[in-house]
Design a protein around this motif. Sequence first.
Motif, PDB file in Angstrom:
ATOM      1  N   SER A 151      11.811  13.958 -20.364  1.00 31.49           N
ATOM      2  CA  SER A 151      10.505  13.591 -20.928  1.00 31.49           C
ATOM      3  C   SER A 151       9.883  12.409 -20.187  1.00 31.49           C
ATOM      4  N   LEU A 152      10.512  11.980 -19.098  1.00 27.52           N
ATOM      5  CA  LEU A 152       9.984  10.860 -18.322  1.00 27.52           C
ATOM      6  C   LEU A 152       8.627  11.206 -17.699  1.00 27.52           C
ATOM      7  N   MET A 153       7.734  10.235 -17.757  1.00 25.08           N
ATOM      8  CA  MET A 153       6.439  10.377 -17.087  1.00 25.08           C
ATOM      9  C   MET A 153       6.552   9.646 -15.748  1.00 25.08           C
ATOM     10  N   VAL A 154       5.931  10.200 -14.729  1.00 24.25           N
ATOM     11  CA  VAL A 154       5.959   9.563 -13.410  1.00 24.25           C
ATOM     12  C   VAL A 154       4.568   9.016 -13.104  1.00 24.25           C
ATOM     13  N   PHE A 155       4.535   7.737 -12.770  1.00 24.43           N
ATOM     14  CA  PHE A 155       3.294   7.101 -12.334  1.00 24.43           C
ATOM     15  C   PHE A 155       3.483   6.779 -10.862  1.00 24.43           C
ATOM     16  N   ASP A 156       2.840   7.544 -10.011  1.00 28.53           N
ATOM     17  CA  ASP A 156       3.036   7.441  -8.570  1.00 28.53           C
ATOM     18  C   ASP A 156       1.925   6.609  -7.931  1.00 28.53           C
ATOM     19  N   LEU A 157       2.283   5.418  -7.500  1.00 24.07           N
ATOM     20  CA  LEU A 157       1.305   4.520  -6.885  1.00 24.07           C
ATOM     21  C   LEU A 157       0.771   5.048  -5.562  1.00 24.07           C
ATOM     22  N   TYR A 201      -3.040   5.262  -2.955  1.00 20.72           N
ATOM     23  CA  TYR A 201      -3.026   4.482  -1.714  1.00 20.72           C
ATOM     24  C   TYR A 201      -4.343   4.671  -0.963  1.00 20.72           C
ATOM     25  N   PRO A 202      -4.915   3.589  -0.446  1.00 21.40           N
ATOM     26  CA  PRO A 202      -6.263   3.654   0.128  1.00 21.40           C
ATOM     27  C   PRO A 202      -6.407   4.328   1.492  1.00 21.40           C
ATOM     28  N   ASP A 203      -5.339   4.781   2.129  1.00 22.06           N
ATOM     29  CA  ASP A 203      -5.385   5.435   3.438  1.00 22.06           C
ATOM     30  C   ASP A 203      -6.498   4.916   4.347  1.00 22.06           C
ATOM     31  N   ASP A 204      -7.676   5.515   4.292  1.00 28.47           N
ATOM     32  CA  ASP A 204      -8.767   5.150   5.205  1.00 28.47           C
ATOM     33  C   ASP A 204      -9.801   4.224   4.577  1.00 28.47           C
ATOM     34  N   ILE A 232      -3.940  -4.858  -1.989  1.00 29.56           N
ATOM     35  CA  ILE A 232      -3.626  -5.307  -3.350  1.00 29.56           C
ATOM     36  C   ILE A 232      -4.905  -5.366  -4.178  1.00 29.56           C
ATOM     37  N   ASP A 233      -5.975  -5.874  -3.598  1.00 27.61           N
ATOM     38  CA  ASP A 233      -7.257  -5.937  -4.300  1.00 27.61           C
ATOM     39  C   ASP A 233      -7.775  -4.534  -4.620  1.00 27.61           C
ATOM     40  N   TRP A 234      -7.614  -3.611  -3.673  1.00 29.17           N
ATOM     41  CA  TRP A 234      -7.988  -2.205  -3.879  1.00 29.17           C
ATOM     42  C   TRP A 234      -7.261  -1.662  -5.107  1.00 29.17           C
ATOM     43  N   TYR A 235      -5.940  -1.848  -5.129  1.00 29.67           N
ATOM     44  CA  TYR A 235      -5.143  -1.355  -6.250  1.00 29.67           C
ATOM     45  C   TYR A 235      -5.566  -2.006  -7.564  1.00 29.67           C
ATOM     46  N   GLN A 236      -5.849  -3.289  -7.527  1.00 32.89           N
ATOM     47  CA  GLN A 236      -6.273  -3.976  -8.739  1.00 32.89           C
ATOM     48  C   GLN A 236      -7.530  -3.320  -9.299  1.00 32.89           C
ATOM     49  N   ASP A 237      -8.482  -3.027  -8.436  1.00 37.30           N
ATOM     50  CA  ASP A 237      -9.712  -2.368  -8.876  1.00 37.30           C
ATOM     51  C   ASP A 237      -9.430  -0.963  -9.416  1.00 37.30           C
ATOM     52  N   ILE A 238      -8.583  -0.202  -8.724  1.00 35.32           N
ATOM     53  CA  ILE A 238      -8.260   1.161  -9.151  1.00 35.32           C
ATOM     54  C   ILE A 238      -7.504   1.137 -10.474  1.00 35.32           C
ATOM     55  N   LEU A 239      -6.477   0.285 -10.562  1.00 31.01           N
ATOM     56  CA  LEU A 239      -5.664   0.226 -11.782  1.00 31.01           C
ATOM     57  C   LEU A 239      -6.484  -0.210 -12.989  1.00 31.01           C
ATOM     58  N   ASN A 240      -7.497  -1.022 -12.790  1.00 31.90           N
ATOM     59  CA  ASN A 240      -8.361  -1.451 -13.893  1.00 31.90           C
ATOM     60  C   ASN A 240      -9.234  -0.316 -14.424  1.00 31.90           C
ATOM     61  N   CYS A 253       6.143   3.751  -2.447  1.00 31.37           N
ATOM     62  CA  CYS A 253       6.844   3.208  -1.275  1.00 31.37           C
ATOM     63  C   CYS A 253       7.810   4.182  -0.610  1.00 31.37           C
ATOM     64  N   SER A 254       7.734   5.459  -0.917  1.00 35.04           N
ATOM     65  CA  SER A 254       8.609   6.383  -0.197  1.00 35.04           C
ATOM     66  C   SER A 254       7.943   6.867   1.087  1.00 35.04           C
ATOM     67  N   LYS A 255       6.630   6.999   1.071  1.00 40.60           N
ATOM     68  CA  LYS A 255       5.921   7.471   2.257  1.00 40.60           C
ATOM     69  C   LYS A 255       4.823   6.522   2.724  1.00 40.60           C
ATOM     70  N   LYS A 256       4.359   5.672   1.813  1.00 38.61           N
ATOM     71  CA  LYS A 256       3.265   4.756   2.144  1.00 38.61           C
ATOM     72  C   LYS A 256       3.664   3.333   1.758  1.00 38.61           C
ATOM     73  N   PRO A 257       3.213   2.340   2.511  1.00 40.21           N
ATOM     74  CA  PRO A 257       3.638   0.952   2.273  1.00 40.21           C
ATOM     75  C   PRO A 257       2.895   0.263   1.119  1.00 40.21           C
ATOM     76  N   VAL A 258       3.218   0.650  -0.091  1.00 41.46           N
ATOM     77  CA  VAL A 258       2.607   0.029  -1.266  1.00 41.46           C
ATOM     78  C   VAL A 258       3.157  -1.402  -1.384  1.00 41.46           C
ATOM     79  N   PRO A 259       2.295  -2.420  -1.381  1.00 43.39           N
ATOM     80  CA  PRO A 259       2.772  -3.809  -1.476  1.00 43.39           C
ATOM     81  C   PRO A 259       3.526  -4.068  -2.795  1.00 43.39           C
TER      82      PRO A 259
END
Length: 146
Positions: free
Chosen positions: A12-18, A22-25, A103-111, A128-134
Amino acid sequence: MDEITNKVAQSSLMVFDLEEYYPDDYVVDLDISQWLLDGFILKESDFRAHLKNSDFSIYQDKYVALHCSTDAILPAWTFALVAVHLAPFAVKIIHGNKEQTIIDWYQDILNKLDYTDYFQKPVILKGCSKKPVPNQVYTLAVQKLL
């Protein structure tokens, strides 16, 4: 031989995949040392000419990491002047490195996200398995998921 079973997928685990966010371009670097004499010396007339002749439309809809990669000592107006030229195009201008801007990008998205589906459920925070999430982004995400 027994078949391998993914017990996490069956739980029943939910996965939240950061990495899904990821902002790629969408996050780009702008190093102003390219407009300094030998990368270090600010000659105001040349600097202003470079800004005037640069195509800032390439930063359309981007988060821009505005910085100087050299140890040049620059007045604050240097970055402010570049920001004036970027502002009509960029979504956001951060005076800092690319990681800070991500990090600022993620902050805006997560909000902006709705976390209702995750409320009072066990969650795996993935990334962080394929992309460098800070690392700081994990801290931001946990605060939203609690």
